[in-house]
Design a protein around this motif. Sequence first.
Motif, short mmCIF file in Angstrom:
data_model
loop_
_atom_site.label_atom_id
_atom_site.label_comp_id
_atom_site.label_asym_id
_atom_site.label_seq_id
_atom_site.Cartn_x
_atom_site.Cartn_y
_atom_site.Cartn_z
N TRP A 115 0.82 -1.21 0.00
CA TRP A 115 0.00 0.00 0.00
C TRP A 115 0.86 1.26 0.00
O TRP A 115 0.57 2.22 -0.72
N ASN A 180 -5.03 -1.23 -10.62
CA ASN A 180 -6.32 -1.91 -10.54
C ASN A 180 -6.31 -3.22 -11.32
O ASN A 180 -6.78 -4.25 -10.83
N LEU A 189 -10.80 -5.36 -4.93
CA LEU A 189 -10.60 -3.98 -4.51
C LEU A 189 -10.59 -3.10 -5.75
O LEU A 189 -10.30 -3.55 -6.86
N VAL A 191 -9.58 1.24 -6.68
CA VAL A 191 -9.22 2.59 -6.25
C VAL A 191 -9.46 3.54 -7.41
O VAL A 191 -9.04 3.27 -8.54
N VAL A 209 -11.42 4.26 -2.11
CA VAL A 209 -11.04 2.84 -2.03
C VAL A 209 -12.30 2.03 -1.74
O VAL A 209 -13.00 2.28 -0.75
#
Length: 212
Positions: A115, A180, A189, A191, A209
């Motif tokens: 992250w 992504n 997930l 973003v 997010v």
Amino acid sequence: MTDSDNPNASTDGNGADSAEDEPPPYSSEPDMSPPAWQPQFEDLTAESLQHLSEDCRNPLDPPPDCFSTPTPPRIRSHDFPPFIIPSLADRLPDGFRVLYPRGLLEKHGITRNDWVRFLEDLIIAARLSAQGQSAVGSRVPPTVFRMRGPFIAGHVGTAYDAAFARGPLREVEALLGVWNQSAFERRKLRVSLHVRDDGDKKPGYRLLVESM
């Protein structure tokens, strides 16, 4: 940072996490207003900016580890509501707050290091773009020439054709697309980048997010 330093931290009388710390139920209703609930963030902004001032790496070179590591076998869909990572200022090259949401992304196979690398790479990509360089996709063909001017005469640099260069916004969006496709979506997930407008305050950006 301890929970006592975190405005989002909440405990009951016995020191245990209260029910208010649990994510609220997922809702599919689109809502771009700041969410009432936020994760318990670990704020790594100062440490990260110091690291960036000493690091000359290019985004995606080498590719992040999470691009090739296996996806966890069982990932829950919609296991937390959307949350926001705000920009530090109104310019993308100034970057985003480096906030790691403890206890959320690990279940999706995204580590703290993954992250932080992601948020730092967005900053680097925006800064390179502001210098006329692209860190994503095909590179803009360089033309070496001797720069002229009252302050830079005699300096040999590399110029990039502005007609083909992406600005910081498009470059960050392009890098988001790579992350992504290569890391986030297969881990349920996503973003996305949005313009922030807080009325009287200066505009900026924020990352939304989502758990898919």
